[in-house]
Design a protein around this motif. Structure first.
Motif, short mmCIF file in Angstrom:
data_model
loop_
_atom_site.label_atom_id
_atom_site.label_comp_id
_atom_site.label_asym_id
_atom_site.label_seq_id
_atom_site.Cartn_x
_atom_site.Cartn_y
_atom_site.Cartn_z
N ALA A 289 0.83 -1.21 0.00
CA ALA A 289 0.00 0.00 0.00
C ALA A 289 0.86 1.26 0.00
CB ALA A 289 -0.94 -0.01 1.21
N GLN A 290 1.96 1.22 0.75
CA GLN A 290 2.85 2.38 0.79
C GLN A 290 3.52 2.62 -0.55
OE1 GLN A 290 4.98 0.82 4.26
NE2 GLN A 290 4.51 2.71 5.37
N TRP A 291 3.93 1.54 -1.23
CA TRP A 291 4.51 1.69 -2.56
C TRP A 291 3.48 2.26 -3.53
CZ3 TRP A 291 9.44 1.92 -3.06
CH2 TRP A 291 10.28 1.12 -2.29
N ASP A 292 2.22 1.81 -3.41
CA ASP A 292 1.16 2.34 -4.27
C ASP A 292 0.97 3.83 -4.05
OD1 ASP A 292 0.66 -0.08 -5.46
OD2 ASP A 292 -0.97 -0.64 -4.08
N ARG A 293 0.98 4.27 -2.77
CA ARG A 293 0.81 5.69 -2.49
C ARG A 293 1.98 6.50 -3.04
NH1 ARG A 293 -1.21 3.66 2.46
NH2 ARG A 293 0.76 4.04 3.55
N LEU A 294 3.18 5.95 -2.93
CA LEU A 294 4.34 6.66 -3.49
C LEU A 294 4.20 6.81 -5.01
CD1 LEU A 294 7.41 5.14 -1.59
CD2 LEU A 294 6.52 7.47 -1.42
N ALA A 295 3.81 5.74 -5.68
CA ALA A 295 3.66 5.80 -7.14
C ALA A 295 2.58 6.81 -7.53
CB ALA A 295 3.30 4.42 -7.68
N ALA A 296 1.47 6.84 -6.78
CA ALA A 296 0.38 7.75 -7.11
C ALA A 296 0.76 9.20 -6.86
CB ALA A 296 -0.86 7.38 -6.30
N ALA A 297 1.72 9.45 -5.98
CA ALA A 297 2.11 10.81 -5.63
C ALA A 297 3.04 11.44 -6.66
CB ALA A 297 2.78 10.83 -4.26
N VAL A 298 3.56 10.68 -7.59
CA VAL A 298 4.51 11.21 -8.58
C VAL A 298 3.75 11.99 -9.64
CG1 VAL A 298 6.25 10.62 -10.30
CG2 VAL A 298 6.10 9.30 -8.18
N GLN A 300 2.68 13.43 -13.14
CA GLN A 300 2.79 12.74 -14.42
C GLN A 300 3.97 13.23 -15.25
OE1 GLN A 300 -0.82 12.73 -16.67
NE2 GLN A 300 -0.06 11.33 -18.22
N HIS A 301 4.23 14.54 -15.21
CA HIS A 301 5.32 15.06 -16.04
C HIS A 301 6.70 14.67 -15.51
CE1 HIS A 301 4.61 18.09 -12.89
NE2 HIS A 301 5.88 18.47 -13.04
N TRP A 302 6.75 14.16 -14.25
CA TRP A 302 8.01 13.70 -13.69
C TRP A 302 8.13 12.17 -13.70
CZ3 TRP A 302 12.02 16.60 -13.36
CH2 TRP A 302 11.93 17.95 -13.05
N SER A 303 7.11 11.49 -14.18
CA SER A 303 7.10 10.02 -14.12
C SER A 303 8.32 9.38 -14.78
CB SER A 303 5.81 9.47 -14.76
OG SER A 303 4.69 9.83 -13.97
N PRO A 304 8.70 9.79 -16.01
CA PRO A 304 9.88 9.15 -16.63
C PRO A 304 11.15 9.35 -15.80
CG PRO A 304 8.61 10.36 -18.27
CD PRO A 304 8.07 10.76 -16.94
N VAL A 305 11.32 10.55 -15.25
CA VAL A 305 12.53 10.83 -14.46
C VAL A 305 12.54 10.00 -13.19
CG1 VAL A 305 13.79 12.60 -13.19
CG2 VAL A 305 12.74 13.16 -15.40
N VAL A 306 11.41 9.98 -12.48
CA VAL A 306 11.34 9.20 -11.23
C VAL A 306 11.53 7.72 -11.51
CG1 VAL A 306 9.85 8.53 -9.31
CG2 VAL A 306 9.91 10.91 -10.06
N ALA A 307 10.96 7.25 -12.63
CA ALA A 307 11.11 5.83 -12.99
C ALA A 307 12.57 5.49 -13.22
CB ALA A 307 10.28 5.51 -14.22
N ASP A 308 13.28 6.37 -13.94
CA ASP A 308 14.71 6.12 -14.19
C ASP A 308 15.51 6.15 -12.89
OD1 ASP A 308 14.31 5.83 -16.87
OD2 ASP A 308 14.88 7.88 -17.39
N LEU A 309 15.19 7.13 -12.02
CA LEU A 309 15.89 7.21 -10.75
C LEU A 309 15.63 5.97 -9.90
CD1 LEU A 309 15.33 10.97 -9.82
CD2 LEU A 309 17.49 9.89 -10.48
N ALA A 310 14.39 5.49 -9.91
CA ALA A 310 14.05 4.29 -9.13
C ALA A 310 14.80 3.08 -9.65
CB ALA A 310 12.54 4.05 -9.18
#
Length: 332
Positions: A289-298, A300-310
């Motif tokens: 649930a915590q991982w889901d909340r983290l993903a939902a908080a990103v 949209q325009h930062w999603s590719p950057v956060v995905a690469d960092l992750a």
């Protein structure tokens, strides 16, 4: 001296002369003990005897029992010593390595007993590395390991002569690589290799197999017992997919129990780097649930950057896991 990836090595400084009665004789390597004839021959040598190797924490001789006895027989008050730090187990590996390549040759019984002890204390070392250290064939070491398998910890990796850690069952790394590629097809081969703990060449092979629609794990690996266990395991345990455990199948309760034990370890609690490790483990041990909340908080325009960092963070954690699993701990 044959080299090993172990951190225990003699110092390069000039030898220190210490009283002969401060050094403890041991039967580290030779099953039958020292040879009186060899001691007598060394005692008749008019020159200074070469320095001996001594394990500093215990003052036990690693290499040079015959020379120490010869010095005592000659009435020498001191003997040249080169000190070695580290654990007693690593000191034994060094003693075997040194005695195999110089001095009075070790018997087959000595070398076999040495290999057996090294397999018990260092099961992560490869058969080839232990064979080169003990002066035996790789086939002989493999047979010794096979006979003792029931008494030793089963590991997923081994440390080779070149100091690199390699998996015993390549299917596990290939499975992780295929999942990483599915999650992020644009990952570089080097990033995939770091995440999965495999070589860049293997990562390339996994990607090519997936592009051709083939199973990323070749048949010869799929038939292994380790991979059968992987195939039987549920595939929805990754963080954020609803599973209650991490990709390694550890339940949340088990992870919490492990973390509690780590927090009580003085070697971690009372060192700055140890506390940093505990903080990082705490911060990364979340439920689904915590991982889901983290993903939902990103955003949209930062999603590719956060995905690469992750993915970069995942690669770093995977590299740390491989390093910790394969490292040889040597006390300072």
């Amino acid at each position: 001296m044959s080299g090993t990836p172990l951190g225990t090595q003699p110092t390069d400084t000039p030898p220190t002369f210490v009283p002969v009665d401060q050094v403890t004789e041991t039967r580290l390597v030779r099953v039958a003990g020292s040879s009186p004839d060899h001691v007598s021959a060394l005692a008749q040598c008019p020159d200074d005897l070469p320095p001996i190797l001594v394990h500093r924490p215990t003052m036990q001789v690693i290499d040079g029992v015959h020379r120490l006895r010869a010095a005592k027989l000659r009435g020498d008050a001191t003997i040249g010593v080169r000190f070695v730090d580290g654990t007693e187990e690593d000191a034994f590996v060094l003693a075997v390595s040194v005695n195999v390549t110089q001095g009075l040759p070790l018997t087959l019984a000595d070398r076999t007993a040495a290999a057996t002890r090294i397999l018990s204390s260092h099961p992560h070392l490869s058969d080839r590395l232990i064979a080169s250290t003990a002066g035996l064939s790789t086939k002989t070491v493999a047979a010794i390991r096979q006979r003792a398998t029931g008494e030793m910890t089963q590991l997923h990796t081994r440390l080779g002569r070149d100091g690199k850690v390699r998996p015993l069952d390549a299917s596990h790394g290939r499975a992780i690589a295929s999942q990483a590629i599915s999650n992020n097809p644009d990952l570089s081969l080097r990033a995939i290799a770091r995440i999965a703990g495999i070589s860049v060449g293997t990562a390339r092979d996994v990607r090519e197999r997936m592009r051709r629609g083939e199973n990323p794990i070749p048949p010869r690996h799929r038939l292994s017992a380790g991979n059968r266990a992987e195939n039987d395991a549920p595939e929805d345990n990754a963080p954020g997919t609803g599973g209650g455990s991490g990709t390694n199948g550890t339940s949340r309760a088990e992870r919490d129990r492990f973390l509690r034990s780590l927090r009580t370890d003085p070697s971690l609690r009372f060192s700055e780097i140890g506390r940093a490790l505990l903080r990082l483990l705490d911060a990364n041990t979340l439920d689904a649930a915590q991982w889901d909340r983290l993903a939902a908080a990103v955003p949209q325009h930062w999603s590719p950057v956060v995905a690469d960092l992750a993915m970069d963070c995942a690669a770093d954690w995977s590299a740390l896991a491989c390093r910790v699993r394969g490292q040889v701990r040597v006390s300072a």
